[in-house]
Design a protein around this motif. Structure first.
Motif, mmCIF file in Angstrom:
data_model
loop_
_atom_site.group_PDB
_atom_site.id
_atom_site.type_symbol
_atom_site.label_atom_id
_atom_site.label_comp_id
_atom_site.label_asym_id
_atom_site.label_seq_id
_atom_site.Cartn_x
_atom_site.Cartn_y
_atom_site.Cartn_z
ATOM 1 N N ARG A 1 18.467 -64.635 10.102
ATOM 2 C CA ARG A 1 17.591 -63.572 10.614
ATOM 3 C C ARG A 1 18.011 -62.213 10.068
ATOM 4 N NH1 ARG A 1 21.312 -60.122 12.780
ATOM 5 N NH2 ARG A 1 22.222 -60.768 14.732
ATOM 6 N N ALA B 1 17.701 -58.247 11.653
ATOM 7 C CA ALA B 1 17.411 -57.655 12.966
ATOM 8 C C ALA B 1 17.563 -56.137 12.950
ATOM 9 C CB ALA B 1 18.345 -58.282 14.008
ATOM 10 N N PRO B 2 16.663 -55.438 12.278
ATOM 11 C CA PRO B 2 16.818 -53.986 12.172
ATOM 12 C C PRO B 2 16.457 -53.243 13.472
ATOM 13 C CG PRO B 2 14.745 -54.644 11.179
ATOM 14 C CD PRO B 2 15.460 -55.921 11.583
ATOM 15 N N THR B 3 17.037 -52.087 13.615
ATOM 16 C CA THR B 3 16.648 -51.147 14.677
ATOM 17 C C THR B 3 15.915 -49.997 13.993
ATOM 18 O OG1 THR B 3 18.620 -51.681 15.944
ATOM 19 C CG2 THR B 3 17.545 -49.605 16.491
ATOM 20 N N GLU C 1 14.774 -54.780 16.703
ATOM 21 C CA GLU C 1 15.669 -54.433 17.815
ATOM 22 C C GLU C 1 15.277 -53.059 18.374
ATOM 23 O OE1 GLU C 1 19.796 -55.595 17.006
ATOM 24 O OE2 GLU C 1 19.026 -57.594 17.508
ATOM 25 N N ALA D 1 24.109 -50.543 19.271
ATOM 26 C CA ALA D 1 24.822 -51.147 18.145
ATOM 27 C C ALA D 1 25.632 -50.044 17.470
ATOM 28 C CB ALA D 1 23.835 -51.746 17.159
ATOM 29 N N TYR E 1 22.701 -53.696 23.640
ATOM 30 C CA TYR E 1 22.628 -54.401 22.368
ATOM 31 C C TYR E 1 23.396 -55.728 22.389
ATOM 32 C CZ TYR E 1 24.596 -55.557 17.851
ATOM 33 O OH TYR E 1 25.054 -56.242 16.775
ATOM 34 N N VAL F 1 21.398 -59.238 21.675
ATOM 35 C CA VAL F 1 21.581 -59.888 20.382
ATOM 36 C C VAL F 1 22.076 -61.336 20.568
ATOM 37 C CG1 VAL F 1 23.969 -59.369 19.688
ATOM 38 C CG2 VAL F 1 22.143 -59.018 18.081
ATOM 39 N N ARG G 1 24.977 -59.209 8.729
ATOM 40 C CA ARG G 1 24.755 -57.822 9.146
ATOM 41 C C ARG G 1 25.870 -56.948 8.606
ATOM 42 N NH1 ARG G 1 25.673 -59.276 15.513
ATOM 43 N NH2 ARG G 1 27.855 -59.868 15.381
ATOM 44 N N ILE H 1 29.443 -53.599 12.454
ATOM 45 C CA ILE H 1 29.283 -54.321 13.713
ATOM 46 C C ILE H 1 30.414 -55.335 13.939
ATOM 47 C CG2 ILE H 1 27.701 -55.967 14.882
ATOM 48 C CD1 ILE H 1 25.416 -54.329 13.800
HETATM 49 N N1 GLU Z 1 20.034 -53.906 15.113
HETATM 50 C C1 GLU Z 1 21.346 -53.713 14.569
HETATM 51 C C2 GLU Z 1 21.304 -52.597 13.547
HETATM 52 O O1 GLU Z 1 20.270 -52.322 12.980
HETATM 53 C C3 GLU Z 1 21.867 -54.967 13.891
HETATM 54 C C4 GLU Z 1 22.135 -56.030 14.861
HETATM 55 C C5 GLU Z 1 22.585 -57.336 14.270
HETATM 56 O O2 GLU Z 1 22.254 -57.644 13.115
HETATM 57 O O3 GLU Z 1 23.222 -58.070 14.992
HETATM 58 O O4 GLU Z 1 22.315 -51.981 13.319
#
Ligand code: GLU
Length: 309
Positions: free
Chosen positions: A4, A6-8, A40, A108, A182, A186, A200, A204
């Motif tokens: 996946r 998962a952008p914010t 996200e 995040a 977050y 997640v 990612r 993180i």
């Molecule tokens: N949404 C987070 C971000 O854009 C990433 C979260 C993830 O990939 O677990 O920084």
């Protein structure tokens, strides 16, 4: 396997986001897996509609395709609530009345953020005290973490371990305004959508032990992790330093789509030279062992001259 991105979308996707999306996608396609896109936008106020739409369009433009309907975290409150309720039966979750600084700790992390180690201030409040404080303020909720070390193997970083008490302390699960944090969202989303590989940014990395701790409490499988290095300019300078917002639209004023994809693939070690490429053509070349575990340097001339910004 299922991977996946998962952008914010609280800003335009920047080259680092695009490269992360590319690697998550290429890994999936190279393994014959399925790909999922999750927006996200937990904190909806920070992710205006036009940025969400733009992020989706940028990914499509690069040639990324997904195999499931797009998931929006802003629509999944009840699902997070159910996980939160379950966690309350399995761990100590307590109301926290500390300041707004904690709001920051519920998002995040971004590279350069100061790590906020919660000292446990509200952990030992008695019932009467809690009732009294509730009159003046809605609390956030934290989970009391044990003094244990969480270890995992990362596809890029290799073995990684961190003590929960030293990296996060009791971390936030729900903010005082009712928005789930977050780390909770997640973990729930990755598990319920069957994600087996998480790719990612390594900003993180230090949140991953918190997430693994929640997975264990909830009885979820642990996905594979690949935390990718920071993308820097040809001098090793963080992109944010020279240029706050270099969007895909900005890059397209200088380069074609294939030049952008090729330069990003070159920066991370996937291509031996900087030449135009399509995502499709990179799939058979993809392997994690080619991806460097040090800052990804963009080739000279990729970014607009700093003075022109
Ligand atoms: N949404 C987070 C971000 O854009 C990433 C979260 C993830 O990939 O677990 O920084």
């Amino acid at each position: 396997m299922i991977g996946r991105f998962a952008p914010t979308p609280s800003g335009y996707l920047h080259p680092g986001n695009l490269l992360c999306a590319m690697l998550a996608y290429l890994s999936v396609r190279a393994q014959g897996g399925r790909f999922s896109l999750r927006i996200e936008d937990l904190d909806k106020a920070r992710c205006p509609r036009h940025l969400v739409t733009q992020a989706i369009q940028d990914l499509e433009f690069l040639g990324i395709t997904w195999d499931f309907p797009i998931l929006y975290q802003s629509e999944r409150q009840e699902i997070y609530q159910a996980a939160f309720d379950l966690l309350r039966t399995r761990a100590e979750i307590y109301p926290c009345f500390c300041s707004r600084a904690d709001l920051h700790a519920s998002l995040a992390p971004n590279r350069g953020d100061t790590v906020f180690l919660y000292p446990g201030t509200c952990r030992h409040l008695g019932e009467a005290e809690i009732a009294e404080r509730r009159k003046g303020k809605r609390p956030a909720y934290r989970i009391h973490v044990p003094d244990t070390t969480v270890a995992f193997h990362d596809r890029i970083v290799g073995p990684f371990s961190a003590s929960l008490a030293d990296t996060s302390g009791d971390f936030i699960l729900m903010r005082a305004d009712g928005v789930f944090a977050y780390n909770l969202a997640v973990v729930v989303d990755d598990a319920l959508t069957g994600v087996t590989e998480v790719v990612r940014g390594n900003d993180i990395l230090t949140s991953t032990p918190c997430q693994i701790y929640l997975q264990d409490l909830l009885g979820y499988e642990r996905p594979e992790y690949a935390h990718i290095p920071l993308l820097v300019d040809e001098h090793g300078e963080r992109l944010a330093k020279r240029n706050q917002v270099i969007s895909l639209a900005g890059l397209l004023k200088l380069h074609t789509r294939e030049e952008i994809i090729g330069a990003l693939a070159y920066a991370c070690g996937l291509l031996p030279e900087n030449r135009p490429a399509t995502l499709e053509a990179l799939i058979p070349l993809f392997r994690w062992s080619a991806i460097a575990n040090s800052d990804f340097h963009l080739p000279a001339g990729f970014l607009p001259a700093a003075s022109s910004m």
